[in-house]
Design a protein around this motif. Sequence first.
Motif, PDB file in Angstrom:
ATOM      1  N   ILE A 131     -27.044  18.273  76.283  1.00  0.00           N
ATOM      2  CA  ILE A 131     -25.841  17.660  76.852  1.00  0.00           C
ATOM      3  C   ILE A 131     -24.627  17.968  75.980  1.00  0.00           C
ATOM      4  CG2 ILE A 131     -24.719  15.462  77.367  1.00  0.00           C
ATOM      5  CD1 ILE A 131     -27.538  14.411  78.146  1.00  0.00           C
ATOM      6  N   LEU A 132     -24.808  17.859  74.661  1.00  0.00           N
ATOM      7  CA  LEU A 132     -23.706  18.132  73.731  1.00  0.00           C
ATOM      8  C   LEU A 132     -23.239  19.580  73.826  1.00  0.00           C
ATOM      9  CD1 LEU A 132     -24.461  16.251  70.404  1.00  0.00           C
ATOM     10  CD2 LEU A 132     -22.435  16.049  71.841  1.00  0.00           C
ATOM     11  N   SER A 133     -24.152  20.497  74.096  1.00  0.00           N
ATOM     12  CA  SER A 133     -23.761  21.910  74.171  1.00  0.00           C
ATOM     13  C   SER A 133     -22.805  22.157  75.330  1.00  0.00           C
ATOM     14  CB  SER A 133     -24.993  22.807  74.287  1.00  0.00           C
ATOM     15  OG  SER A 133     -25.641  22.599  75.522  1.00  0.00           O
ATOM     16  N   GLY A 134     -22.790  21.272  76.316  1.00  0.00           N
ATOM     17  CA  GLY A 134     -21.863  21.397  77.440  1.00  0.00           C
ATOM     18  C   GLY A 134     -20.471  20.848  77.151  1.00  0.00           C
ATOM     19  N   PHE A 135     -20.303  20.173  76.035  1.00  0.00           N
ATOM     20  CA  PHE A 135     -19.000  19.626  75.659  1.00  0.00           C
ATOM     21  C   PHE A 135     -18.127  20.731  75.071  1.00  0.00           C
ATOM     22  CE2 PHE A 135     -19.430  14.812  75.290  1.00  0.00           C
ATOM     23  CZ  PHE A 135     -20.494  14.748  76.164  1.00  0.00           C
ATOM     24  N   PRO A 136     -16.809  20.609  75.187  1.00  0.00           N
ATOM     25  CA  PRO A 136     -15.925  21.595  74.558  1.00  0.00           C
ATOM     26  C   PRO A 136     -16.118  21.600  73.036  1.00  0.00           C
ATOM     27  CG  PRO A 136     -14.692  20.170  76.048  1.00  0.00           C
ATOM     28  CD  PRO A 136     -16.066  19.604  75.932  1.00  0.00           C
ATOM     29  N   GLU A 137     -15.964  22.754  72.443  1.00  0.00           N
ATOM     30  CA  GLU A 137     -16.148  22.941  70.995  1.00  0.00           C
ATOM     31  C   GLU A 137     -15.303  21.955  70.184  1.00  0.00           C
ATOM     32  OE1 GLU A 137     -17.506  24.963  67.479  1.00  0.00           O
ATOM     33  OE2 GLU A 137     -18.078  25.400  69.530  1.00  0.00           O
ATOM     34  N   PRO A 142     -16.609  18.091  65.756  1.00  0.00           N
ATOM     35  CA  PRO A 142     -16.399  16.879  64.948  1.00  0.00           C
ATOM     36  C   PRO A 142     -17.533  15.861  65.123  1.00  0.00           C
ATOM     37  CG  PRO A 142     -14.407  17.393  66.190  1.00  0.00           C
ATOM     38  CD  PRO A 142     -15.475  18.327  66.649  1.00  0.00           C
ATOM     39  N   PHE A 143     -18.041  15.734  66.354  1.00  0.00           N
ATOM     40  CA  PHE A 143     -19.124  14.780  66.608  1.00  0.00           C
ATOM     41  C   PHE A 143     -20.395  15.193  65.865  1.00  0.00           C
ATOM     42  CE2 PHE A 143     -22.730  13.143  69.029  1.00  0.00           C
ATOM     43  CZ  PHE A 143     -22.421  11.792  69.048  1.00  0.00           C
ATOM     44  N   SER A 144     -20.727  16.471  65.903  1.00  0.00           N
ATOM     45  CA  SER A 144     -21.929  16.956  65.221  1.00  0.00           C
ATOM     46  C   SER A 144     -21.828  16.737  63.719  1.00  0.00           C
ATOM     47  CB  SER A 144     -22.147  18.439  65.519  1.00  0.00           C
ATOM     48  OG  SER A 144     -22.367  18.632  66.894  1.00  0.00           O
ATOM     49  N   LEU A 145     -20.659  16.980  63.160  1.00  0.00           N
ATOM     50  CA  LEU A 145     -20.477  16.750  61.720  1.00  0.00           C
ATOM     51  C   LEU A 145     -20.599  15.259  61.386  1.00  0.00           C
ATOM     52  CD1 LEU A 145     -17.531  19.234  60.987  1.00  0.00           C
ATOM     53  CD2 LEU A 145     -19.900  19.431  60.206  1.00  0.00           C
ATOM     54  N   HIS A 146     -20.063  14.417  62.258  1.00  0.00           N
ATOM     55  CA  HIS A 146     -20.151  12.969  62.044  1.00  0.00           C
ATOM     56  C   HIS A 146     -21.607  12.503  62.080  1.00  0.00           C
ATOM     57  CE1 HIS A 146     -18.911   8.815  62.019  1.00  0.00           C
ATOM     58  NE2 HIS A 146     -19.571   8.589  63.130  1.00  0.00           N
ATOM     59  N   VAL A 147     -22.363  12.989  63.045  1.00  0.00           N
ATOM     60  CA  VAL A 147     -23.777  12.635  63.153  1.00  0.00           C
ATOM     61  C   VAL A 147     -24.551  13.156  61.935  1.00  0.00           C
ATOM     62  CG1 VAL A 147     -25.882  13.056  64.499  1.00  0.00           C
ATOM     63  CG2 VAL A 147     -23.761  12.473  65.658  1.00  0.00           C
TER      64      VAL A 147
END
Length: 185
Positions: A131-137, A142-147
């Motif tokens: 699902i995240l891969s479908g989000f704009p870069e 930023p979300f991936s780094l936060h996680v």
Amino acid sequence: MWRENNTININYLIVHTMTSKPSFINSVLGMQANLRSFAMKLTLNKDEAHDLVQDTTLKALNNAEKFVDNANFKGWMLTIMRNIFINNYRKTARENTMIDTTEDLYHLNLKQESGFETPDGAYAVNEISEILSGFPEDYREPFSLHVAGYKYEEISDKLSMPLGTVKSRIFFTRKRLREILKDYR
């Protein structure tokens, strides 16, 4: 005991508030609806909220002499409730803290179950990643780094992005994920 069947024992209150002014007692009893509402916001549990209201009422009645007549009564009562809630929370946290006193810290070195090793856990992680891969870069990174454990300031520096932008993108990504996965729970 001052509680019987989750209600305030009136006899107990009468005996312990003989020195209080009737107007003070009426003010305390008049605050019960406000106290219940605030207690529900704090505890999110009806029984715990009821207990918190009782504890607050008792503490206010036992400390009537400490109230200054020209002070904000509602604020005083809500402060008592908030302090009782915080103290109870800290007490519970202390009681639930495990201290490993074994010689070789055996309990701390035990493998912890993360849930990722189970088929369901792996599936959930893969589904969320898809699902995240479908989000704009601009939102995904930023979300991936936060996680991954980076702090907002670190993400801001790493991506050369204003701090407010980082926070809002993480917020909106988290919100969108919740919307997409609402039926998943």
